[in-house]
Motif scaffolding. Structure first.
Motif, PDB file in Angstrom:
ATOM      1  N   GLY A  49     -37.018 -17.804   0.235  1.00 49.45           N
ATOM      2  CA  GLY A  49     -36.714 -17.073   1.701  1.00 49.45           C
ATOM      3  C   GLY A  49     -37.389 -17.117   2.770  1.00 49.45           C
ATOM      4  O   GLY A  49     -36.751 -16.704   3.440  1.00 49.45           O
ATOM      5  N   GLY A  50     -38.485 -16.550   2.182  1.00 51.25           N
ATOM      6  CA  GLY A  50     -38.935 -15.275   3.650  1.00 51.25           C
ATOM      7  C   GLY A  50     -39.687 -14.281   3.115  1.00 51.25           C
ATOM      8  O   GLY A  50     -39.932 -13.400   4.244  1.00 51.25           O
ATOM      9  N   ARG A  51     -38.911 -13.579   1.956  1.00 48.63           N
ATOM     10  CA  ARG A  51     -38.940 -12.261   2.156  1.00 48.63           C
ATOM     11  C   ARG A  51     -38.401 -11.864   0.587  1.00 48.63           C
ATOM     12  O   ARG A  51     -38.344 -12.326  -0.485  1.00 48.63           O
ATOM     13  N   PRO A  52     -39.175 -10.380   0.445  1.00 47.80           N
ATOM     14  CA  PRO A  52     -39.853  -9.799  -0.704  1.00 47.80           C
ATOM     15  C   PRO A  52     -38.079  -9.856  -1.883  1.00 47.80           C
ATOM     16  O   PRO A  52     -36.672  -9.611  -0.848  1.00 47.80           O
ATOM     17  N   ALA A  53     -38.322  -9.974  -2.658  1.00 45.87           N
ATOM     18  CA  ALA A  53     -37.216 -10.024  -3.670  1.00 45.87           C
ATOM     19  C   ALA A  53     -37.068  -9.560  -4.938  1.00 45.87           C
ATOM     20  O   ALA A  53     -38.130  -9.462  -5.314  1.00 45.87           O
ATOM     21  N   GLY A  54     -35.974  -9.054  -5.498  1.00 42.84           N
ATOM     22  CA  GLY A  54     -36.302  -8.144  -6.791  1.00 42.84           C
ATOM     23  C   GLY A  54     -35.768  -7.192  -7.303  1.00 42.84           C
ATOM     24  O   GLY A  54     -35.678  -6.587  -6.642  1.00 42.84           O
ATOM     25  N   ALA A  55     -36.610  -6.615  -8.122  1.00 42.26           N
ATOM     26  CA  ALA A  55     -35.710  -5.366  -8.900  1.00 42.26           C
ATOM     27  C   ALA A  55     -37.464  -4.298  -9.247  1.00 42.26           C
ATOM     28  O   ALA A  55     -37.869  -5.136 -10.204  1.00 42.26           O
TER      29      ALA A  55
ATOM     30  N   ALA B  75     -32.428  -0.847   3.255  1.00 42.19           N
ATOM     31  CA  ALA B  75     -31.617  -1.100   4.335  1.00 42.19           C
ATOM     32  C   ALA B  75     -32.271  -2.276   5.130  1.00 42.19           C
ATOM     33  O   ALA B  75     -32.167  -3.187   5.307  1.00 42.19           O
ATOM     34  N   ARG B  76     -33.712  -1.993   4.251  1.00 41.62           N
ATOM     35  CA  ARG B  76     -34.956  -3.634   5.390  1.00 41.62           C
ATOM     36  C   ARG B  76     -35.119  -4.174   4.431  1.00 41.62           C
ATOM     37  O   ARG B  76     -35.241  -5.370   4.718  1.00 41.62           O
ATOM     38  N   TYR B  77     -35.329  -4.335   2.872  1.00 47.30           N
ATOM     39  CA  TYR B  77     -35.295  -5.122   2.506  1.00 47.30           C
ATOM     40  C   TYR B  77     -33.986  -5.426   1.923  1.00 47.30           C
ATOM     41  O   TYR B  77     -34.169  -4.833   0.577  1.00 47.30           O
ATOM     42  N   PRO B  78     -32.807  -6.245   1.721  1.00 46.11           N
ATOM     43  CA  PRO B  78     -31.376  -6.302   0.961  1.00 46.11           C
ATOM     44  C   PRO B  78     -31.725  -6.797  -0.215  1.00 46.11           C
ATOM     45  O   PRO B  78     -30.695  -6.581  -1.082  1.00 46.11           O
ATOM     46  N   GLU B  79     -32.988  -7.998  -0.683  1.00 42.94           N
ATOM     47  CA  GLU B  79     -32.872  -8.289  -1.794  1.00 42.94           C
ATOM     48  C   GLU B  79     -33.337  -7.677  -2.726  1.00 42.94           C
ATOM     49  O   GLU B  79     -34.204  -8.060  -3.965  1.00 42.94           O
ATOM     50  N   ILE B  80     -34.335  -6.350  -2.176  1.00 44.55           N
ATOM     51  CA  ILE B  80     -34.876  -5.866  -3.497  1.00 44.55           C
ATOM     52  C   ILE B  80     -33.836  -4.525  -3.507  1.00 44.55           C
ATOM     53  O   ILE B  80     -33.343  -3.626  -3.117  1.00 44.55           O
ATOM     54  N   SER B  81     -33.969  -4.224  -5.384  1.00 41.89           N
ATOM     55  CA  SER B  81     -33.358  -3.479  -5.566  1.00 41.89           C
ATOM     56  C   SER B  81     -34.702  -2.727  -6.338  1.00 41.89           C
ATOM     57  O   SER B  81     -35.262  -2.809  -7.349  1.00 41.89           O
ATOM     58  N   VAL B  82     -34.310  -1.356  -6.379  1.00 41.55           N
ATOM     59  CA  VAL B  82     -35.454   0.136  -7.190  1.00 41.55           C
ATOM     60  C   VAL B  82     -34.900   0.937  -7.606  1.00 41.55           C
ATOM     61  O   VAL B  82     -33.717   1.733  -7.670  1.00 41.55           O
ATOM     62  N   GLU B  83     -34.840   0.937  -8.984  1.00 44.87           N
ATOM     63  CA  GLU B  83     -34.912   2.363  -9.620  1.00 44.87           C
ATOM     64  C   GLU B  83     -35.675   3.339 -10.350  1.00 44.87           C
ATOM     65  O   GLU B  83     -36.793   2.690 -10.614  1.00 44.87           O
ATOM     66  N   ILE B  84     -35.110   4.450 -10.104  1.00 43.38           N
ATOM     67  CA  ILE B  84     -36.208   5.322 -10.219  1.00 43.38           C
ATOM     68  C   ILE B  84     -36.074   6.569 -11.496  1.00 43.38           C
ATOM     69  O   ILE B  84     -34.876   7.184 -10.845  1.00 43.38           O
TER      70      ILE B  84
ATOM     71  N   PRO C  18     -44.519  -9.195  -4.562  1.00 37.91           N
ATOM     72  CA  PRO C  18     -44.451  -8.919  -3.252  1.00 37.91           C
ATOM     73  C   PRO C  18     -43.521  -7.821  -2.704  1.00 37.91           C
ATOM     74  O   PRO C  18     -43.881  -6.694  -1.818  1.00 37.91           O
ATOM     75  N   ALA C  19     -42.314  -7.729  -4.004  1.00 45.29           N
ATOM     76  CA  ALA C  19     -41.533  -6.453  -3.892  1.00 45.29           C
ATOM     77  C   ALA C  19     -42.435  -5.697  -3.865  1.00 45.29           C
ATOM     78  O   ALA C  19     -42.383  -4.205  -2.952  1.00 45.29           O
ATOM     79  N   LEU C  20     -43.218  -4.841  -4.824  1.00 42.12           N
ATOM     80  CA  LEU C  20     -44.214  -3.739  -4.580  1.00 42.12           C
ATOM     81  C   LEU C  20     -44.743  -3.660  -3.429  1.00 42.12           C
ATOM     82  O   LEU C  20     -45.080  -2.793  -3.316  1.00 42.12           O
ATOM     83  N   LYS C  21     -45.664  -4.751  -3.190  1.00 40.88           N
ATOM     84  CA  LYS C  21     -46.318  -4.277  -1.909  1.00 40.88           C
ATOM     85  C   LYS C  21     -45.583  -4.571  -1.168  1.00 40.88           C
ATOM     86  O   LYS C  21     -46.223  -3.533  -0.458  1.00 40.88           O
TER      87      LYS C  21
ATOM     88  N   LEU D  89     -39.503 -15.468 -11.848  1.00 40.19           N
ATOM     89  CA  LEU D  89     -37.688 -15.274 -10.920  1.00 40.19           C
ATOM     90  C   LEU D  89     -38.160 -15.058  -9.459  1.00 40.19           C
ATOM     91  O   LEU D  89     -36.965 -15.394  -8.594  1.00 40.19           O
ATOM     92  N   ASP D  90     -38.523 -13.555  -9.776  1.00 38.66           N
ATOM     93  CA  ASP D  90     -38.861 -13.260  -8.365  1.00 38.66           C
ATOM     94  C   ASP D  90     -39.095 -14.293  -6.847  1.00 38.66           C
ATOM     95  O   ASP D  90     -39.131 -13.841  -6.083  1.00 38.66           O
ATOM     96  N   SER D  91     -40.392 -15.620  -6.841  1.00 39.16           N
ATOM     97  CA  SER D  91     -40.779 -15.556  -6.310  1.00 39.16           C
ATOM     98  C   SER D  91     -39.716 -16.673  -6.489  1.00 39.16           C
ATOM     99  O   SER D  91     -40.689 -17.832  -5.150  1.00 39.16           O
ATOM    100  N   ILE D  92     -38.877 -17.329  -6.967  1.00 40.83           N
ATOM    101  CA  ILE D  92     -38.117 -18.225  -6.353  1.00 40.83           C
ATOM    102  C   ILE D  92     -37.024 -17.332  -5.309  1.00 40.83           C
ATOM    103  O   ILE D  92     -36.846 -17.972  -3.926  1.00 40.83           O
TER     104      ILE D  92
END
Length: 315
Positions: A89-95, A118-127, A284-287, A82-85
């Motif tokens: 759009g050219g930017r890292p994405a996913g949770a 702010a830099r990666y609006p397509e990424i969400s993070v759970e700590i 890619p999101a983790l990278k 899902l993240d690869s799709i």
């Protein structure tokens, strides 16, 4: 009767991870009764019992354990697909889901996360803050953040912070009332805060004495597990404290605290590392997060090498 879907499988894995139907329900925004119904329906579909339930514990059966091992792999691949799709759009994405030691959450993640998001609006993070050594594969975490000395051999580790000096600090009011220790031997007559780790042991105060690292036994009426409690007591002049420098840098700069015993300072402790299983290609999101943290929190050439302590591979 069909087969369980991805959503149901995810709920099942969370029940095992949390060892609780109630906690799994909170994670997924469901009621405990709904979670119980999902697991029961899975068992009916498969014709085997997956989870043993008692009033005090939740544990997988042999069938449940086998299923959970396979599902973790399948769901990880599903999420990556899902993240690869999204990333077309050219930017890292996913949770991203991270298991983080509390000091790393305070010193590394807290200042960096707002800018990263702010830099990666397509990424969400759970700590998930955790002072233990959680199995990040079994817990379905993308990565963990820990000091390098606590990493397993089957992990890839990337340094994301510099090494941290340990300093002994106190408030001017404390030193005015109790005097300043002139050497580690003077600590026996001072009120010292001790810090208890999650495994029950007291974190030792250590110094460099005659070119050798030496642990010094200290005494004090306050034993803390939370850094804010300890810092508040030190600021109020109740005691002195040995602590990683980044925790008190602002207090020192603004004169609320003062350093002592610098001539006996021990070797700086290892910094923090982001790590993930060597068998798993990072998404890619983790990278993107790794690169952001390395750029944000490391500045010296030695800190950017990615070298780690014995027990983990580096990249």
């Amino acid at each position: 009767m069909g087969v369980p879907g991805f959503a149901e499988s995810g709920v099942f894995l969370t029940v095992l991870e949390q060892k609780s139907f109630t906690k799994a329900a909170k994670r997924h925004g469901l009621s405990p009764a709904r979670v119980s119904d999902i697991v029961r329906r899975m068992e009916d579909m498969l014709g085997v019992r997956l989870i043993e339930r008692t009033t005090r514990s939740v544990a997988p059966t042999a069938a449940g354990e086998r299923l959970s091992e396979r599902l973790r792999i399948v769901l990880a691949d599903y999420e990556a697909a899902l993240d690869s799709i999204k990333e077309l759009g050219g930017r890292p994405a996913g949770a991203l889901r991270l298991n983080v030691a509390p000091p790393a959450a305070d010193l590394v993640m807290a200042p960096a996360l707002p800018r990263f998001l702010a830099r990666y609006p397509e990424i969400s993070v759970e700590i998930v803050e955790d002072s233990g050594l959680t199995d990040i594969v079994a817990g379905r975490f993308d990565a963990g953040i820990r000091p390098g000395v606590r990493l397993a051999r089957d992990m890839i580790a990337v340094r994301i912070s510099e090494r941290m000096p340990m300093v002994v600090v106190g408030a001017p009011s404390y030193f005015a009332a109790s005097g300043r220790p002139r050497g580690p031997q003077d600590l026996a007559s001072h009120e010292c805060i001790r810090f208890r780790l999650s495994n029950g042991t007291l974190f030792p105060w250590s110094f460099r004495i005659k070119q050798k690292r030496t642990e010094v036994q200290v005494q004090g009426r306050l034993i803390a597990q939370g850094m804010e409690v300890a810092k508040a007591a030190v600021r109020d002049g109740a005691a002195i404290f040995q602590v990683p420098l980044p925790y008190v840098a602002n207090d020192l700069a603004e004169g609320r605290l003062e350093r002592v015993l610098d001539d006996w300072a021990d070797t700086p402790i290892d910094g923090f590392f982001l790590y993930y299983p060597a068998s798993r290609q990072p998404r890619p999101a983790l990278k993107a997060l790794m690169q952001f943290l390395r750029t944000t929190h490391t500045s010296s050439p030695a800190s950017r090498t990615g070298n780690v302590s014995k027990g983990a591979r580096s990249r």
